[in-house]
Scaffold this motif. Sequence first.
Motif, mmCIF file in Angstrom:
data_model
loop_
_atom_site.group_PDB
_atom_site.id
_atom_site.type_symbol
_atom_site.label_atom_id
_atom_site.label_comp_id
_atom_site.label_asym_id
_atom_site.label_seq_id
_atom_site.Cartn_x
_atom_site.Cartn_y
_atom_site.Cartn_z
ATOM 1 N N ALA A 266 9.428 119.103 -27.423
ATOM 2 C CA ALA A 266 9.290 118.673 -26.024
ATOM 3 C C ALA A 266 7.981 117.909 -25.832
ATOM 4 O O ALA A 266 7.950 116.866 -25.176
ATOM 5 N N VAL A 267 6.902 118.413 -26.410
ATOM 6 C CA VAL A 267 5.609 117.733 -26.307
ATOM 7 C C VAL A 267 5.683 116.371 -26.999
ATOM 8 O O VAL A 267 5.208 115.362 -26.465
ATOM 9 N N ALA A 268 6.304 116.316 -28.171
ATOM 10 C CA ALA A 268 6.413 115.053 -28.909
ATOM 11 C C ALA A 268 7.213 114.018 -28.123
ATOM 12 O O ALA A 268 6.838 112.846 -28.049
ATOM 13 N N VAL A 269 8.314 114.443 -27.527
ATOM 14 C CA VAL A 269 9.140 113.538 -26.732
ATOM 15 C C VAL A 269 8.346 113.036 -25.531
ATOM 16 O O VAL A 269 8.357 111.836 -25.215
ATOM 17 N N ALA A 270 7.639 113.931 -24.854
ATOM 18 C CA ALA A 270 6.843 113.533 -23.689
ATOM 19 C C ALA A 270 5.761 112.528 -24.089
ATOM 20 O O ALA A 270 5.576 111.501 -23.415
ATOM 21 N N ARG B 220 13.969 117.093 -17.277
ATOM 22 C CA ARG B 220 15.342 117.403 -17.707
ATOM 23 C C ARG B 220 15.659 116.653 -18.994
ATOM 24 O O ARG B 220 16.206 117.232 -19.947
ATOM 25 N N TRP B 221 15.313 115.367 -19.053
ATOM 26 C CA TRP B 221 15.579 114.560 -20.241
ATOM 27 C C TRP B 221 14.748 115.035 -21.435
ATOM 28 O O TRP B 221 15.258 115.140 -22.547
ATOM 29 N N VAL B 222 13.461 115.341 -21.206
ATOM 30 C CA VAL B 222 12.607 115.829 -22.297
ATOM 31 C C VAL B 222 13.203 117.095 -22.901
ATOM 32 O O VAL B 222 13.317 117.220 -24.123
ATOM 33 N N TYR B 223 13.599 118.044 -22.065
ATOM 34 C CA TYR B 223 14.175 119.285 -22.575
ATOM 35 C C TYR B 223 15.528 119.049 -23.244
ATOM 36 O O TYR B 223 15.860 119.712 -24.224
ATOM 37 N N ASP B 224 16.318 118.107 -22.749
ATOM 38 C CA ASP B 224 17.582 117.772 -23.404
ATOM 39 C C ASP B 224 17.313 117.262 -24.821
ATOM 40 O O ASP B 224 17.996 117.661 -25.771
ATOM 41 N N GLN B 225 16.315 116.410 -24.972
ATOM 42 C CA GLN B 225 15.963 115.886 -26.296
ATOM 43 C C GLN B 225 15.417 116.997 -27.199
ATOM 44 O O GLN B 225 15.735 117.049 -28.380
ATOM 45 N N ALA B 226 14.607 117.881 -26.650
ATOM 46 C CA ALA B 226 13.956 118.935 -27.441
ATOM 47 C C ALA B 226 14.910 120.058 -27.829
ATOM 48 O O ALA B 226 14.859 120.561 -28.952
#
Length: 175
Positions: free
Chosen positions: A35-39, A90-96
């Motif tokens: 999640a941190v990496a995606v953000a 929502r998108w970050v958590y979907d990716q993570a």
Amino acid sequence: MGVERTLRRRLVLIGGIVALAAAGSAPLNEELTRAVAVAYAAQGTLPYSWGGGHATRPGPSKGTCRGYSGSVRPCPADRTRGFDCSGFTRWVYDQAFGDDVLGPGNTDAHVARLRRVAVPQPGDLVFYGRPGRTHHVGVYVGGGKMINAFATGTRIRMDDVSVLDDLLGYYHYRP
């Protein structure tokens, strides 16, 4: 589509780094690390858009001018592809997590699906407002910082968690 291509490239690069760093860690820690990496990868790539990110599936989308009270006039949301704060998290958590774990809805709907924690971990979510009346959320990245879709006229960015004066608390997703 250049912005989305750049974002995909950043995600692939950071995904490799995260895979190396998370080797041997517990699954939830791995997901929060992702999640941190995606953000981080999303910083500067997409604009804030009131109501953006709330299509059937998480991801950038055009927003809506319904309920918009921002200072930029006329409302640009219905012609801006991007995220509002809860659409971004929502998108970050979907990716993570590999699934739409926060689901549709606004900050109040999302905070209801999470558990409040006294000591946040990078990857937890930071909410603002009061119980039942939240108005902002970001991804906590550690060191008193969050990455968020802040307001009309900005892009995904990093801010101090003190950027707003009504911090409600830090919240943790537990599958």
